[in-house]
Design an enzyme around this catalytic site. Structure first.
Site, PDB file in Angstrom:
ATOM      1  CB  CYS A 128      -1.468  13.526  37.523  1.00 40.19           C
ATOM      2  SG  CYS A 128      -2.200  14.910  37.581  1.00 40.19           S
ATOM      3  CG  ASP A 187       1.395  18.168  44.286  1.00 40.80           C
ATOM      4  OD1 ASP A 187       0.794  19.028  43.777  1.00 40.80           O
ATOM      5  OD2 ASP A 187       1.320  17.009  44.057  1.00 40.80           O
ATOM      6  CG  HIS A 218       1.602  17.972  40.666  1.00 43.24           C
ATOM      7  ND1 HIS A 218       0.554  17.045  41.095  1.00 43.24           N
ATOM      8  CD2 HIS A 218       1.002  17.886  39.191  1.00 43.24           C
ATOM      9  CE1 HIS A 218      -0.172  16.681  40.496  1.00 43.24           C
ATOM     10  NE2 HIS A 218       0.127  17.190  39.107  1.00 43.24           N
TER      11      HIS A 218
END
Length: 268
Positions: A128, A187, A218
């Protein structure tokens, strides 16, 4: 290999409150080989899932540095993945200066290069936030980035002023290490338009990149509080791919890369 976990408190030149950045180091433990040296890996931010991920890398023969990225705002303890912790993290990530993110990555790589058990061959990874932050450092020979967020929208940092794609367009990644970008096709944080933009900019600039899209959401590698998105089997597969990249780029000393200029022959 067995592993150990230590930490170093490193002064920050940019932190106005004078608080150092704590960098956790997870490394192989070989008591009978006190002079053993290993490649180094920088993985941004230390949380439970990241620490376990880093431990798996270290057990394969790498010294892994995990900086605590929000030292400007609070202590080195990882933010929890509950509602309050997530809200604090989302608040801090747009209050922290871009220069602060870059300094964190530099200090982590500086530390790795100074360690007796690191041979100075450095790669990076991250989930991330991070991974791509260290890719611009010329000492980094490979970066494997999992669902890198806020790049396409340029919304990381104070004032939402992320300059990653600007730097790529300026050629700041040319001649640097190999890059791997991994995204889930479901995502919602980096939708198709965002992934397409990132891929186009990298390819237009001829950055050495592998762009991987998998059937996942995600945070699919996060094994704690993933909100139903963790895919253990897929994570295992992608981890193997990542280790191939690390073993090929920093696990062996192949000498300086020489471009022979030859074209690939078109054969069946």
């Amino acid at each position: 290999m067995l592993i150990t976990k230590t930490y170093h408190d490193v002064p920050s030149q940019l932190n106005s409150n004078g608080r150092p950045i704590r960098i956790f180091v997870i490394a192989p433990s070989l008591p009978n080989y006190p002079n053993a040296k290993f490649p180094g890996i920088e993985i941004y931010q230390v949380t439970g899932p990241v620490e376990r991920f880093a431990g798996q890398i270290a057990s394969n023969g790498y010294v892994v540095a995990c900086p605590s990225c929000y030292h400007e705002f609070e202590g080195p303890d990882a933010l929890p993945y509950d509602v309050e912790g997530t809200d604090r993290g989302n608040k801090y990530k747009i209050e922290k200066e871009i220069a602060g993110y870059n300094e964190d990555a530099k200090l982590s790589i500086d530390l790795l290069c100074s360690l007796k058990n690191c041979n100075g061959r450095i790669a990076s990874t991250g989930m991330c936030l991070g991974g791509h932050l260290a890719a611009f450092d010329p000492r980094v020979l490979a970066s494997v980035c999992f669902f890198a967020t806020d790049i396409h929208s340029a919304t990381l940092g104070k004032g939402k002023s992320d300059d990653t794609l600007i730097r790529v367009r300026n050629g700041d990644l040319n001649g640097k290490g190999e890059l791997v970008m991994i995204f889930g096709k479901q995502d919602t944080h980096v939708p198709r338009e965002g992934r397409d933009l990132i891929r186009k900019v990298l390819e237009d600039m001829n950055v050495t990149t592998s762009f991987i899209e998998v059937q996942a959401q995600h945070a699919f590698v996060r094994d704690e509080q993933s909100k139903g998105r963790w895919d253990a089997a897929l994570t295992r597969s992608i981890f193997t791919f990542m280790m191939e990249v690390f073993e090929r780029t920093v696990g062996r000393d192949l000498g300086e890369r020489v471009d022979t200029g030859g074209e690939i022959e078109h054969v069946c």
